[in-house]
Structure formats: structure tokens, C-alpha cells
Design a protein around this motif. Structure first.
Motif, PDB file in Angstrom:
ATOM      1  N   PHE A  69     127.725   0.764  72.009  1.00  0.00           N
ATOM      2  CA  PHE A  69     128.559  -0.384  71.640  1.00  0.00           C
ATOM      3  C   PHE A  69     127.771  -1.561  71.089  1.00  0.00           C
ATOM      4  O   PHE A  69     128.276  -2.330  70.259  1.00  0.00           O
ATOM      5  N   GLU A  70     126.514  -1.727  71.528  1.00  0.00           N
ATOM      6  CA  GLU A  70     125.750  -2.907  71.095  1.00  0.00           C
ATOM      7  C   GLU A  70     125.415  -2.876  69.615  1.00  0.00           C
ATOM      8  O   GLU A  70     125.049  -3.898  69.023  1.00  0.00           O
ATOM      9  N   PHE A  71     125.551  -1.695  68.991  1.00  0.00           N
ATOM     10  CA  PHE A  71     125.298  -1.574  67.551  1.00  0.00           C
ATOM     11  C   PHE A  71     126.555  -1.770  66.713  1.00  0.00           C
ATOM     12  O   PHE A  71     126.485  -1.792  65.485  1.00  0.00           O
ATOM     13  N   VAL A  72     127.697  -1.890  67.377  1.00  0.00           N
ATOM     14  CA  VAL A  72     128.977  -1.955  66.666  1.00  0.00           C
ATOM     15  C   VAL A  72     129.698  -3.274  66.919  1.00  0.00           C
ATOM     16  O   VAL A  72     130.152  -3.940  65.992  1.00  0.00           O
ATOM     17  N   LEU A  73     129.818  -3.651  68.185  1.00  0.00           N
ATOM     18  CA  LEU A  73     130.570  -4.855  68.544  1.00  0.00           C
ATOM     19  C   LEU A  73     129.739  -6.114  68.317  1.00  0.00           C
ATOM     20  O   LEU A  73     128.551  -6.153  68.658  1.00  0.00           O
ATOM     21  N   LYS A  74     130.367  -7.118  67.775  1.00  0.00           N
ATOM     22  CA  LYS A  74     129.688  -8.386  67.472  1.00  0.00           C
ATOM     23  C   LYS A  74     130.235  -9.535  68.323  1.00  0.00           C
ATOM     24  O   LYS A  74     130.046 -10.704  68.002  1.00  0.00           O
ATOM     25  N   ASP A  75     130.907  -9.223  69.399  1.00  0.00           N
ATOM     26  CA  ASP A  75     131.575 -10.239  70.208  1.00  0.00           C
ATOM     27  C   ASP A  75     130.622 -10.941  71.169  1.00  0.00           C
ATOM     28  O   ASP A  75     129.471 -10.547  71.338  1.00  0.00           O
ATOM     29  N   ASP A  76     131.143 -11.971  71.818  1.00  0.00           N
ATOM     30  CA  ASP A  76     130.338 -12.767  72.745  1.00  0.00           C
ATOM     31  C   ASP A  76     129.880 -11.952  73.949  1.00  0.00           C
ATOM     32  O   ASP A  76     128.787 -12.173  74.479  1.00  0.00           O
ATOM     33  N   LYS A  77     130.718 -11.021  74.402  1.00  0.00           N
ATOM     34  CA  LYS A  77     130.363 -10.207  75.567  1.00  0.00           C
ATOM     35  C   LYS A  77     129.132  -9.357  75.276  1.00  0.00           C
ATOM     36  O   LYS A  77     128.238  -9.219  76.122  1.00  0.00           O
ATOM     37  N   THR A  78     129.074  -8.783  74.078  1.00  0.00           N
ATOM     38  CA  THR A  78     127.910  -7.979  73.702  1.00  0.00           C
ATOM     39  C   THR A  78     126.657  -8.842  73.672  1.00  0.00           C
ATOM     40  O   THR A  78     125.609  -8.450  74.198  1.00  0.00           O
TER      41      THR A  78
ATOM     42  N   LEU B 226     122.698   4.108  62.095  1.00  0.00           N
ATOM     43  CA  LEU B 226     122.692   2.983  61.164  1.00  0.00           C
ATOM     44  C   LEU B 226     123.078   1.646  61.784  1.00  0.00           C
ATOM     45  O   LEU B 226     123.029   0.615  61.109  1.00  0.00           O
ATOM     46  N   GLY B 227     123.481   1.622  63.041  1.00  0.00           N
ATOM     47  CA  GLY B 227     123.922   0.378  63.652  1.00  0.00           C
ATOM     48  C   GLY B 227     122.786  -0.597  63.910  1.00  0.00           C
ATOM     49  O   GLY B 227     121.605  -0.248  63.828  1.00  0.00           O
ATOM     50  N   LYS B 228     123.156  -1.835  64.225  1.00  0.00           N
ATOM     51  CA  LYS B 228     122.149  -2.832  64.572  1.00  0.00           C
ATOM     52  C   LYS B 228     122.740  -3.845  65.544  1.00  0.00           C
ATOM     53  O   LYS B 228     123.965  -3.992  65.645  1.00  0.00           O
ATOM     54  N   LEU B 229     121.877  -4.554  66.246  1.00  0.00           N
ATOM     55  CA  LEU B 229     122.327  -5.529  67.223  1.00  0.00           C
ATOM     56  C   LEU B 229     122.959  -6.736  66.521  1.00  0.00           C
ATOM     57  O   LEU B 229     122.625  -7.043  65.369  1.00  0.00           O
ATOM     58  N   PRO B 230     123.860  -7.437  67.228  1.00  0.00           N
ATOM     59  CA  PRO B 230     124.623  -8.525  66.597  1.00  0.00           C
ATOM     60  C   PRO B 230     123.865  -9.850  66.508  1.00  0.00           C
ATOM     61  O   PRO B 230     124.388 -10.913  66.871  1.00  0.00           O
ATOM     62  N   PHE B 231     122.629  -9.808  66.055  1.00  0.00           N
ATOM     63  CA  PHE B 231     121.838 -11.021  65.886  1.00  0.00           C
ATOM     64  C   PHE B 231     121.185 -10.994  64.505  1.00  0.00           C
ATOM     65  O   PHE B 231     120.834  -9.924  63.995  1.00  0.00           O
ATOM     66  N   ASP B 232     121.018 -12.169  63.931  1.00  0.00           N
ATOM     67  CA  ASP B 232     120.251 -12.273  62.694  1.00  0.00           C
ATOM     68  C   ASP B 232     118.776 -12.389  63.073  1.00  0.00           C
ATOM     69  O   ASP B 232     118.332 -13.419  63.572  1.00  0.00           O
ATOM     70  N   LEU B 233     118.050 -11.313  62.852  1.00  0.00           N
ATOM     71  CA  LEU B 233     116.658 -11.258  63.284  1.00  0.00           C
ATOM     72  C   LEU B 233     115.725 -11.133  62.095  1.00  0.00           C
ATOM     73  O   LEU B 233     116.087 -10.549  61.061  1.00  0.00           O
ATOM     74  N   GLU B 234     114.537 -11.669  62.272  1.00  0.00           N
ATOM     75  CA  GLU B 234     113.502 -11.513  61.258  1.00  0.00           C
ATOM     76  C   GLU B 234     113.224 -10.025  61.069  1.00  0.00           C
ATOM     77  O   GLU B 234     113.179  -9.261  62.036  1.00  0.00           O
ATOM     78  N   LYS B 235     113.037  -9.608  59.825  1.00  0.00           N
ATOM     79  CA  LYS B 235     112.858  -8.190  59.539  1.00  0.00           C
ATOM     80  C   LYS B 235     111.612  -7.637  60.226  1.00  0.00           C
ATOM     81  O   LYS B 235     111.619  -6.510  60.733  1.00  0.00           O
ATOM     82  N   LYS B 236     110.527  -8.412  60.245  1.00  0.00           N
ATOM     83  CA  LYS B 236     109.295  -7.978  60.897  1.00  0.00           C
ATOM     84  C   LYS B 236     108.771  -9.096  61.793  1.00  0.00           C
ATOM     85  O   LYS B 236     107.847  -9.827  61.426  1.00  0.00           O
TER      86      LYS B 236
ATOM     87  N   LEU C  94     125.971  -4.080  84.223  1.00  0.00           N
ATOM     88  CA  LEU C  94     126.703  -4.835  83.207  1.00  0.00           C
ATOM     89  C   LEU C  94     127.660  -3.891  82.497  1.00  0.00           C
ATOM     90  O   LEU C  94     127.241  -2.859  81.971  1.00  0.00           O
ATOM     91  N   LEU C  95     128.939  -4.238  82.499  1.00  0.00           N
ATOM     92  CA  LEU C  95     129.965  -3.402  81.890  1.00  0.00           C
ATOM     93  C   LEU C  95     130.661  -4.163  80.759  1.00  0.00           C
ATOM     94  O   LEU C  95     131.011  -5.333  80.920  1.00  0.00           O
ATOM     95  N   HIS C  96     130.834  -3.487  79.637  1.00  0.00           N
ATOM     96  CA  HIS C  96     131.571  -4.088  78.526  1.00  0.00           C
ATOM     97  C   HIS C  96     132.976  -3.498  78.517  1.00  0.00           C
ATOM     98  O   HIS C  96     133.130  -2.271  78.387  1.00  0.00           O
ATOM     99  N   PRO C  97     134.011  -4.326  78.650  1.00  0.00           N
ATOM    100  CA  PRO C  97     135.381  -3.794  78.758  1.00  0.00           C
ATOM    101  C   PRO C  97     135.853  -3.027  77.541  1.00  0.00           C
ATOM    102  O   PRO C  97     136.747  -2.174  77.652  1.00  0.00           O
ATOM    103  N   LYS C  98     135.279  -3.290  76.374  1.00  0.00           N
ATOM    104  CA  LYS C  98     135.707  -2.611  75.147  1.00  0.00           C
ATOM    105  C   LYS C  98     134.624  -1.700  74.573  1.00  0.00           C
ATOM    106  O   LYS C  98     134.776  -1.168  73.475  1.00  0.00           O
ATOM    107  N   GLY C  99     133.545  -1.523  75.302  1.00  0.00           N
ATOM    108  CA  GLY C  99     132.393  -0.813  74.763  1.00  0.00           C
ATOM    109  C   GLY C  99     132.503   0.695  74.795  1.00  0.00           C
ATOM    110  O   GLY C  99     132.826   1.281  75.834  1.00  0.00           O
ATOM    111  N   ASP C 100     132.211   1.319  73.670  1.00  0.00           N
ATOM    112  CA  ASP C 100     132.068   2.767  73.585  1.00  0.00           C
ATOM    113  C   ASP C 100     130.567   3.078  73.662  1.00  0.00           C
ATOM    114  O   ASP C 100     129.741   2.188  73.844  1.00  0.00           O
ATOM    115  N   HIS C 101     130.208   4.319  73.490  1.00  0.00           N
ATOM    116  CA  HIS C 101     128.805   4.715  73.506  1.00  0.00           C
ATOM    117  C   HIS C 101     128.077   4.056  72.325  1.00  0.00           C
ATOM    118  O   HIS C 101     128.521   4.159  71.180  1.00  0.00           O
TER     119      HIS C 101
END
Length: 299
Positions: free
Chosen positions: A273-282, A43-53, A264-271
Motif C-alpha cells: 500500500f505504501e507505493f500506491v496510497l498518497k494519504d496522510d495515514k500512509t 513501479l510504485g514509489k513512496l508518497p514523498f518528493d525525494l531527491e533522486k540520489k 501499525l495498520l492502514h484501514p485502506k491498505g492492500d499489499h
């Protein structure tokens, strides 16, 4: 005599039923233990507001018997197609999961054509057949789009299949992107994740203590050579499913052999992570992924 035979049959059938029940219960336990991981995978999604289609059209193709892929066409002219392999531990996952679709939206919005595939599952099939599916999908895409540059991208198990296929069989690709990928399958046994251990042992049909050679054989790190296409490895330092050291050692071996590679390593990233974290590093990692796919190694 007949009574003895009948008794043996009853015993064997009972053992078979109990074995199946034990397998099912064990799988259910593994599944329940991994609910947070599975939830963000689904159910996760990337931390950007993207057009649905953001695509102009989406067309499904049958690329081989019982297997399909979807082609997402951007609204602008494209000279590059990304062959995308979903994750799921080789035993689960689907090309149209919400988290995967979030990736397609992002990639298409950046002008890439995206071909997203399904492949057979490891609990019913030999791992060689999963690799064959990646190969057949690549062949289908290369024949259908002969003028487009091809990149391979995969998440977790999908990244493993993409890397293994490229490093062992050396198809013509622009680059490869692998997110939180088990580059050495033995590294999974250093993970606290029961799901990961269950998934790899189910897919290889062996445990590493008796079949270490098989784990080595199907590890992408075993096929690092010179003159490989550029490879981007992405991993979270808090990954509890696939240890980040797998990507680190892969990166070091690629560079030692003189290949173009980025890590590229994310210091706080779990498996995932790009679908969960909304920070600048992601966001930075995602933006650098786009640059890499376009051929900019951002030195």
C-alpha cells in the motif's frame, strides 16, 4: 522388445514435456492474474518528493558466491545501517526494483546507511538456503561495519526471512521492521491470492494439508520468545495477498511474552500500500517507521 522400450521412452518424455508445459501455463496464469499487484510492486514509489540520489555514494559488494548487495551511504555521518530484504514471494523480486529504490531514497534521506541484498529464489532452492543468504549478508555487514548499529527490514517475503532469522538465530540487532509479512505461513492459505499460495508451496515444496509441520517450522511466530529486539509490524487491513491477521497475532504473541513491539495498520491498505496510497495515514506510518528505526517507540 526394442519397440516396447522405445514406446515407453516416448511416453515418458511426452509426459515430462506436458508436465513442464502445464507448470509453465499455470505459472503464466498466476502471473497474469496478479498484474496489478506486480505492477505496483515493480513501479510504485513512496508518497514523498525525494531527491533522486540522496546518497553520497553507492558501492556494490559480492557478499557470497553469485550474490551481491548495494551499500547506500548518506551524505551525513551515520551510526546505523539497515539491512533491507526485498519482497516477491520468495520466487521473484530484485534489490534494484524501482519500488525498493524508493525505500532506499527515503531511508538514506533520513540519515541511515542502507545495505540492500539479493537472495536466492525459492523455486530452485530450499528455503533454508534463503535464510542462509540473510545470515551471510548480516555477517558481511556486521564485519564490514563493526561500529554501526544494525537494523533488519523486509517487505512481505523479505520481512518473513528477516523475522525468521532474528527470532530463531538471535543475532545482535537494534530492531526489526516487517511490512505485510506472513508471520504464520499457514495464513497464506486463507488468502484469495493464487500467487501467494503458489509462491509459498513452491518455496516449501509442499502443500499444507500433508506438511503442516513444515509450514509451522518456517513461520516466525513459532519462535517468539522473551528478550527479543523491538519489532515493528505494518499491515493493510485490505491486504489480499497476506491476511493482516498474521501481523495481529504475531504482535499479540510478542507482547504477551513481554517484548517491545508495535503494530501499525492502514484501514485502506492492500499489499504494498505504501507505493500506491498518497494519504496522510500512509505518510504517518512511514514517519513512525523512521522513528521506530531510530529507537523511538512513540509511546
Amino acid at each position: 522388445m526394442n519397440l516396447k522400450v522405445s514406446f515407453k521412452v516416448v511416453v515418458y518424455v511426452s509426459l515430462l514435456i506436458f508436465s513442464f508445459l502445464n507448470f509453465f501455463i499455470a505459472f503464466l496464469i498466476f502471473f497474469l492474474l496478479q498484474i496489478p499487484f506486480l505492477r505496483r510492486s515493480l513501479l510504485g514509489k513512496l508518497p514523498f518528493d525525494l531527491e533522486k540520489k540522496p546518497w553520497s555514494r553507492k558501492i556494490s559488494y559480492k557478499y557470497k558466491e553469485n550474490l551481491w548487495l548495494d551499500i547506500y551511504y548518506p551524505k551525513t555521518d551515520s551510526n546505523q545501517i539497515i539491512l533491507f530484504a526485498h519482497g516477491g514471494g520468495w520466487i521473484s523480486g530484485y534489490r534494484r526494483q524501482p519500488n525498493n529504490i524508493s525505500w532506499y531514497r527515503y531511508l538514506v534521506s533520513k540519515g541511515f546507511t542502507v545495505a540492500t541484498i539479493d537472495y536466492r529464489y525459492g523455486y530452485l532452492n530450499d528455503i533454508e538456503l534463503l535464510v542462509e543468504d540473510i545470515s551471510d549478508a548480516y555477517k558481511f555487514v556486521s564485519e564490514k561495519f563493526p561500529k554501526l548499529k544494525i537494523s533488519l527490514m523486509g517487505l512481505s517475503a523479505g520481512g518473513h526471512l528477516a523475522l525468521y532469522f532474528v527470532l530463531k538465530y538471535k543475532p545482535k540487532v537494534e530492531n526489526v521492521v516487517a511490512y505485510y509479512t506472513p508471520c504464520d505461513l499457514l495464513d497464506i492459505w486463507k488468502s484469495p491470492s493464487l500467487f501467494a499460495k503458489f509462491a509459498v508451496s513452491t518455496t516449501l515444496k509442499r502443500l499444507p494439508n500433508k506438511s503442516k509441520d513444515l509450514y509451522i517450522k518456517y513461520s516466525p511466530i513459532s519462535y517468539v520468545d522473551k528478550n527479543l529486539p523491538p519489532i515493528l509490524l505494518v499491515h493493510g487491513l485490505k491486504d489480499k495477498v497476506v491476511p493482516f491477521i498474521s501481523s495481529v497475532r504475531m504482535y499479540k504473541k510478542l507482547r504477551k511474552m513481554g517484548n517491545k513491539a508495535k503494530l501499525l495498520l492502514h484501514p485502506k491498505g492492500d499489499h504494498g500500500f505504501e507505493f500506491v496510497l498518497k494519504d496522510d495515514k500512509t505518510r504517518e506510518i512511514l514517519e513512525k517507521t523512521i522513528k521506530f528505526l531510530r529507537g523511538d517507540l512513540y509511546d
